[in-house]
Design an enzyme around this catalytic site. Structure first.
Site, PDB file in Angstrom:
ATOM      1  N   HIS A   1       0.838  -1.203   0.000  1.00 14.71           N
ATOM      2  CA  HIS A   1       0.000   0.000   0.000  1.00 14.71           C
ATOM      3  C   HIS A   1       0.880   1.264   0.000  1.00 14.71           C
ATOM      4  CE1 HIS A   1      -3.095  -2.631   2.306  1.00 14.71           C
ATOM      5  NE2 HIS A   1      -3.569  -2.479   1.095  1.00 14.71           N
TER       6      HIS A   1
ATOM      7  N   LYS B   1     -15.764  -8.553   3.520  1.00 15.70           N
ATOM      8  CA  LYS B   1     -14.690  -9.072   4.379  1.00 15.70           C
ATOM      9  C   LYS B   1     -15.229  -9.117   5.807  1.00 15.70           C
ATOM     10  CE  LYS B   1     -10.884  -7.495   1.477  1.00 15.70           C
ATOM     11  NZ  LYS B   1      -9.756  -6.561   1.304  1.00 15.70           N
TER      12      LYS B   1
ATOM     13  N   ARG C   1      -2.296  -6.051  -8.269  1.00 17.37           N
ATOM     14  CA  ARG C   1      -1.279  -7.057  -8.015  1.00 17.37           C
ATOM     15  C   ARG C   1      -1.293  -8.088  -9.143  1.00 17.37           C
ATOM     16  NH1 ARG C   1      -3.392  -7.508  -1.992  1.00 17.37           N
ATOM     17  NH2 ARG C   1      -5.210  -6.999  -3.221  1.00 17.37           N
TER      18      ARG C   1
ATOM     19  N   SER D   1      -3.016  -7.624   3.021  1.00 18.04           N
ATOM     20  CA  SER D   1      -3.254  -7.501   4.459  1.00 18.04           C
ATOM     21  C   SER D   1      -3.596  -8.871   5.049  1.00 18.04           C
ATOM     22  CB  SER D   1      -4.396  -6.523   4.723  1.00 18.04           C
ATOM     23  OG  SER D   1      -4.063  -5.254   4.248  1.00 18.04           O
TER      24      SER D   1
HETATM   25  P1  ADP Z   1      -5.959  -6.201   0.750  1.00 21.09           P
HETATM   26  O1  ADP Z   1      -6.819  -6.350   1.990  1.00 21.09           O
HETATM   27  O2  ADP Z   1      -6.199  -7.292  -0.267  1.00 21.09           O
HETATM   28  O3  ADP Z   1      -4.517  -5.994   1.010  1.00 21.09           O
HETATM   29  P2  ADP Z   1      -7.065  -3.506   0.356  1.00 21.09           P
HETATM   30  O4  ADP Z   1      -8.543  -3.444   0.195  1.00 21.09           O
HETATM   31  O5  ADP Z   1      -6.526  -2.984   1.629  1.00 21.09           O
HETATM   32  O6  ADP Z   1      -6.515  -4.944  -0.006  1.00 21.09           O
HETATM   33  O7  ADP Z   1      -6.360  -2.763  -0.859  1.00 21.09           O
HETATM   34  C1  ADP Z   1      -6.615  -1.453  -1.255  1.00 21.09           C
HETATM   35  C2  ADP Z   1      -6.010  -1.205  -2.614  1.00 21.09           C
HETATM   36  O8  ADP Z   1      -4.613  -1.439  -2.560  1.00 21.09           O
HETATM   37  C3  ADP Z   1      -6.535  -2.109  -3.726  1.00 21.09           C
HETATM   38  O9  ADP Z   1      -6.504  -1.363  -4.930  1.00 21.09           O
HETATM   39  C4  ADP Z   1      -5.506  -3.208  -3.787  1.00 21.09           C
HETATM   40  O10 ADP Z   1      -5.466  -3.806  -5.056  1.00 21.09           O
HETATM   41  C5  ADP Z   1      -4.242  -2.418  -3.498  1.00 21.09           C
HETATM   42  N1  ADP Z   1      -3.190  -3.234  -2.930  1.00 21.09           N
HETATM   43  C6  ADP Z   1      -3.264  -4.051  -1.856  1.00 21.09           C
HETATM   44  N2  ADP Z   1      -2.084  -4.669  -1.635  1.00 21.09           N
HETATM   45  C7  ADP Z   1      -1.252  -4.222  -2.631  1.00 21.09           C
HETATM   46  C8  ADP Z   1       0.106  -4.509  -2.992  1.00 21.09           C
HETATM   47  N3  ADP Z   1       0.820  -5.384  -2.307  1.00 21.09           N
HETATM   48  N4  ADP Z   1       0.613  -3.869  -4.067  1.00 21.09           N
HETATM   49  C9  ADP Z   1      -0.142  -3.008  -4.778  1.00 21.09           C
HETATM   50  N5  ADP Z   1      -1.411  -2.718  -4.513  1.00 21.09           N
HETATM   51  C10 ADP Z   1      -1.965  -3.300  -3.448  1.00 21.09           C
END
Ligand code: ADP
Length: 164
Positions: free
Chosen positions: A17, A41, A91, A129
């Site tokens: 992130h 979720k 990703r 996450s």
């Molecule tokens: P997660 O719970 O799967 O980590 P989130 O809902 O918190 O995902 O993610 C918010 C945004 O950040 C989404 O656009 C997701 O694709 C992106 N994101 C999450 N992890 C990564 C990563 N490792 N690299 C790039 N983008 C990410």
């Protein structure tokens, strides 16, 4: 002034992130990171307010970033913030279908707001996450996966969960 909103659940914020936030800051004058709760979720490890606090700490040294929580509709939130771009990280191919669907729906609701996809930093392609929470549950070292300044908070939260 160009303003972008970067929405997500951020439960908790990861280095994947943070990589997206830093790159978004290079593209826009102002980036609003918005914690949104995803009804699909489960309840999550951290409350939305705690997630905001962890992200604020993580980005405290970066200019042009604001962090908030919103329980509303993303397109309404963008309107309120004066943002016409939503930034999302992509990703693997598996992210693509869901993210494009959401982007099209959001554009349908508000044609003034478009979605910009940034490919994940190569080191973070497999980072989510959920993976972080899984690792934390087994006591794995979280260095290199989440910002150092929030590692203790995750460990502490996991300890509380185990004692509940
Ligand atoms: P997660 O719970 O799967 O980590 P989130 O809902 O918190 O995902 O993610 C918010 C945004 O950040 C989404 O656009 C997701 O694709 C992106 N994101 C999450 N992890 C990564 C990563 N490792 N690299 C790039 N983008 C990410």
């Amino acid at each position: 002034m160009s303003i972008a909103v970067y929405p997500g659940s951020f439960d908790p914020v990861t280095l994947g992130h943070l990589n997206i936030i830093k790159r978004a800051v290079n593209c826009f004058d102002h980036v609003v990171v918005c914690v949104m709760v995803n009804s699909e979720k489960d309840a999550g490890l951290f409350t939305p307010e705690e997630r905001v606090e962890l992200i604020r700490r993580t980005v405290s040294h970066i200019d042009g970033v604001e962090v908030e929580y919103s329980s509303g509709l993303l397109s309404d939130y963008c309107e309120k913030k004066g943002a016409n771009v939503v930034v999302k990280g992509l990703r693997a191919i598996s992210d693509y279908e869901k993210e494009v669907q959401m982007a099209l729906i959001n554009r349908h609701i508000n044609p003034n707001v478009d979605t910009l996809f940034l490919p994940s930093g190569e080191k973070y392609t497999y980072l989510s996450s959920s993976v972080v929470k899984e690792m934390a549950a087994y006591g794995t070292n979280l260095e290199g996966f989440v910002p150092d300044c929030i590692i203790e908070d995750i460990e502490e939260k996991m300890k509380q969960r185990r004692e509940e």
